[in-house]
Design an enzyme around this catalytic site. Structure first.
Site, mmCIF file in Angstrom:
data_model
loop_
_atom_site.group_PDB
_atom_site.id
_atom_site.type_symbol
_atom_site.label_atom_id
_atom_site.label_comp_id
_atom_site.label_asym_id
_atom_site.label_seq_id
_atom_site.Cartn_x
_atom_site.Cartn_y
_atom_site.Cartn_z
ATOM 1 N N TYR A 137 0.814 -1.220 0.000
ATOM 2 C CA TYR A 137 0.000 0.000 0.000
ATOM 3 C C TYR A 137 0.847 1.269 0.000
ATOM 4 O O TYR A 137 0.307 2.371 0.032
ATOM 5 C CB TYR A 137 -0.955 0.006 1.193
ATOM 6 N N LYS A 184 3.018 -14.089 5.791
ATOM 7 C CA LYS A 184 3.262 -15.068 4.729
ATOM 8 C C LYS A 184 4.776 -15.270 4.611
ATOM 9 O O LYS A 184 5.341 -15.274 3.516
ATOM 10 C CB LYS A 184 2.630 -14.540 3.437
ATOM 11 N N ASP A 217 -2.788 -17.373 5.706
ATOM 12 C CA ASP A 217 -3.916 -18.082 5.078
ATOM 13 C C ASP A 217 -4.576 -19.002 6.100
ATOM 14 O O ASP A 217 -5.811 -19.118 6.152
ATOM 15 C CB ASP A 217 -3.511 -18.839 3.790
ATOM 16 N N ASP A 241 -5.780 -5.635 5.918
ATOM 17 C CA ASP A 241 -6.942 -5.079 5.226
ATOM 18 C C ASP A 241 -7.972 -6.191 5.006
ATOM 19 O O ASP A 241 -9.166 -6.046 5.300
ATOM 20 C CB ASP A 241 -6.467 -4.499 3.881
#
Ligand code: NAP
Length: 489
Positions: A137, A184, A217, A241
Site C-alpha cells: 500500500y 506469509k 492463510d 486489510d
C-alpha cells in the site's frame, strides 16, 4: 509515550471533526451527540475533506485548513470520505493516513447482544492491529514493460517494530492474553519474514503475553472456523486489510466495526465502512461503528468514563432490541436517530448481560526516530540483478548477456521469468513474457562491487538489451539480502 492532545484553556481536548461524505454526516452527528451527552470534555473543530473538496479542484481531497487543524489538535474523528470518479489520483483517506504517518490501524470486533450471526454465543472478541503505511500500500507501482506491471512490497524493520509493539501494548491495555502475528513469511522470507523475525524479538519483552506466529492463510481459515481462539492479531498492511474485513463480518458487518489510526503524532478515528452513498440522507444506517470509533477516541484523550458510558449505552440499546435496518431489515428497524436516542437513554447503565471490558490507557510505543535504524557491521555488493525487456528466446538472451559481461568482474548465474529460473535450462515448463531478470554474481568469492563496476555491467547489457530495473545484490553481515529464484541453486 505521551499521547498528543491539544487542551483548550477550559481543559477540553480539541478534536478535528470531519463529517465526510454520503452517510458520513449522519453517523458523525450521531457520534457527536453521544459524546456530548456522555459529558466528555471535548471541543470540536469542524473541517472538510473528501468529495466536496475534490470537486473544488483540490487534488488531494484534503484542504490546507484541515491539515492545519489536524497539526494543531492531533486528534481526528472523521466520517467516511469518497473519491468521486474523475477527481484526484489518491484517496483523501490514504492522504490523511500518510500525511500524519498513522502507522497502526486498530480494528476491534466483539459479539454484540441481539445481533444474530452464525457465530452468536461463541464470544468473538478480538482486535486486528494492521500496519497502515508500508507494504504493497506504499503504492509504488510501475509498468515494467507494456504488458508487465510491478508493485513494490516495502517492509521496514522500524515499521514492523512499531506495529508489533503497538499490538503488545493493545493487549496490555485491554487485559488480553495472546498476540498472534499473521504473515506469509514462508513464501516472502525477506519482507513478511522481517515482520515475523521482529515479532519474535519484540515478544521477548512482553513475557506476560503469549506470542504465536501463524501463517496468514491459516489465520483466515482459523478465523472462520474458531474465531474465539484469537485475542490480538498483528499483521502487515494488505493481510490486515483483508483479515479485518473478514473479522467485521463475524460480528454483524461493517455497521459495527470501528477503527483507530494511530501515529506517534496524530490519531485518526473512523468507522471501517465507507460512505454507502445509496443510504445517504435516509436516516436508516447503523451509527454503531462511528460511535465505537468515538469511544476509541475518548480513551485516547483520557476520557475513560465517558468511553465506558457510551459503550454501555450501545450494548444496552442492542440488548433491548433497538436494532437498525442492517440487522433486522426494513420492518421494525430503528432509524439512525432513534438508535442514537436509545444509546443516550442508556449511557452509563450497566448492560444486563453483555460484558464490558476494563481498559487502561494505551501506552503508545516509543521507537527511535533514527532513519538509519539497522546498522550492519559489514556489507558488500556481491552481484546485481538486471531486469530486461526482450522478445528474444531466453537461450539467445542468456548467451548474449554472457558475452556482454565476459570481461567484467561478474558472470551470469541465471535468467529467470517471474521468479522461476529458465536459463541455463532446468526443464521448467513456464510460460514466458517479455520480462526477464538476469542475475549477475561476482566471479571472486570475497569481492565488493563498486558503484562504477555495477554501472558498467548495466551499461554493457544496455548496449544490446532494453533494461528497466536494476537491483544490487547486497550481503549484510555475511547474510545474503536477496532470495533465490525457484530452481536457482
Ligand atoms: P461502503 O460505503 O462501506 O458500503 C458497502 C455496504 O456496506 C453498504 O452498501 C451497506 O450494505 C453496508 N454498510 C456500510 N456502512 C454501513 C452502516 N453504517 N450501516 C449499515 N450498513 C452499512 O463501501 P463501498 O460502497 O465500497 O464504498 C463507498 C464509498 O466509500 C467509496 O467512494 C469508497 O471509496 C469510500 N470508502 C471510504 C472509506 C473511508 O473513508 N474510510 C472506507 C471504505 C470506502 P448493504 O448494501 O448490504 O445494505
Amino acid at each position: 509515550m505521551e499521547r498528543k492532545v491539544h487542551l483548550t484553556p477550559s481543559g477540553r481536548a480539541l478534536v478535528t471533526l470531519i463529517p465526510g461524505d454520503g452517510i458520513g454526516p449522519e453517523v458523525v452527528s450521531a457520534a457527536r451527540r453521544v459524546v456530548e451527552a456522555a459529558g466528555a470534555k471535548i471541543e470540536w473543530e469542524e473541517r472538510a475533506a473528501g468529495a466536496s473538496v475534490f470537486t473544488q479542484g483540490i487534488a488531494s481531497g484534503v484542504p490546507a485548513d484541515t491539515i492545519e487543524s489536524v497539526r494543531k489538535t492531533r486528534v481526528v474523528l472523521k466520517g467516511p470520505l469518497a473519491t468521486p470518479v474523475g477527481f484526484g489520483e489518491k484517496s483523501a483517506n490514504v492522504t490523511l493516513r500518510k500525511l500524519f504517518e498513522t502507522y497502526g490501524n486498530i480494528r476491534p470486533v466483539r459479539e454484540f447482544p441481539g445481533v444474530r450471526t452464525p457465530y452468536s454465543g461463541r464470544g468473538v472478541d478480538l482486535v486486528v492491529v494492521r500496519e497502515n503505511v508500508e507494504d504493497l500500500y506504499a503504492g509504488i507501482e510501475h509498468m515494467e514493460t507494456p504488458g508487465v506491471a510491478q508493485c513494490l512490497k516495502l517492509i521496514s524493520r522500524k515499521g514492523s517494530e512499531k506495529i508489533i509493539r503497538l499490538a503488545f501494548e493493545v493487549a496490555l491495555a485491554e487485559g488480553r492474553r495472546r498476540v498472534h502475528c499473521a504473515t506469509k513469511a514462508n513464501i516472502m522470507k525477506l519482507t513478511e519474514g522481517l515482520m515475523k523475525r521482529t515479532f519474535e524479538a519484540v515478544a521477548r519483552e512482553y513475557p506476560q503475553v503469549e506470542a504465536q506466529h501463524i501463517i496468514v492463510d491459516n489465520c483466515a481459515h482459523q478465523l472462520v472456523k474458531k474465531p474465539e481462539q484469537f485475542d490480538v492479531i498483528v499483521t502487515t498492511n494488505m493481510n490486515g486489510d483483508i483479515l479485518s474485513d473478514l473479522t467485521s463480518a463475524l460480528i454483524g458487518g461493517l455497521g459495527f466495526a470501528p477503527s483507530a489510526n494511530i501515529g506517534a503524532e496524530v490519531a485518526i478515528f473512523e468507522a471501517v465502512h465507507g460512505s454507502a452513498p445509496k443510504y445517504a440522507g435516509r436516516n436508516v444506517i447503523n451509527p454503531t461503528a462511528m460511535m465505537l470509533s468515538a469511544v476509541l477516541m475518548l480513551r485516547h484523550v483520557g476520557e475513560m468514563d465517558a468511553a465506558m458510558a457510551i459503550e454501555q449505552g450501545v450494548l444496552g440499546a442492542l440488548e433491548d432490541g433497538v436494532l437498525t435496518r442492517d440487522v433486522v431489515g426494513d420492518a421494525g428497524a430503528a432509524s439512525t436517530t432513534a438508535f442514537t436516542d436509545a444509546v443516550i437513554q442508556r449511557l452509563g447503565r450497566k448492560p444486563k448481560q453483555a460484558a464490558v471490558r476494563q481498559y487502561r490507557p494505551l501506552n503508545l510505543p516509543r521507537v527511535s526516530s533514527d532513519p538509519d535504524f539497522v546498522k550492519p557491521k559489514k556489507r558488500r555488493v556481491v552481484g546485481v540483478d538486471v531486469f530486461v525487456e526482450t522478445s528474444l528466446p531466453v537461450e539467445q538472451l542468456g548467451r548474449s548477456v554472457e558475452e556482454l559481461v565476459a570481461a567484467s568482474p561478474v558472470e551470469l548465474k541465471m535468467v529467470e521469468s517471474r521468479g522461476t529460473k529458465i536459463y541455463p535450462a532446468t526443464g521448467a515448463m513456464t510460460d514466458t513474457v517479455d520480462h526477464y531478470r538476469c542475475r549477475l554474481v561476482q566471479r571472486s568469492a570475497e569481492g565488493d562491487l563498486s558503484e562504477g563496476q555495477v554501472l558498467e555491467v548495466v551499461r554493457s547489457i544496455g548496449a544490446k538489451h532494453r533494461w528497466m530495473h536494476v537491483e544490487k545484490l547486497n550481503e549484510f553481515d555475511g547474510i545474503p539480502g536477496f532470495t533465490k529464484a525457484q530452481g536457482e541453486d
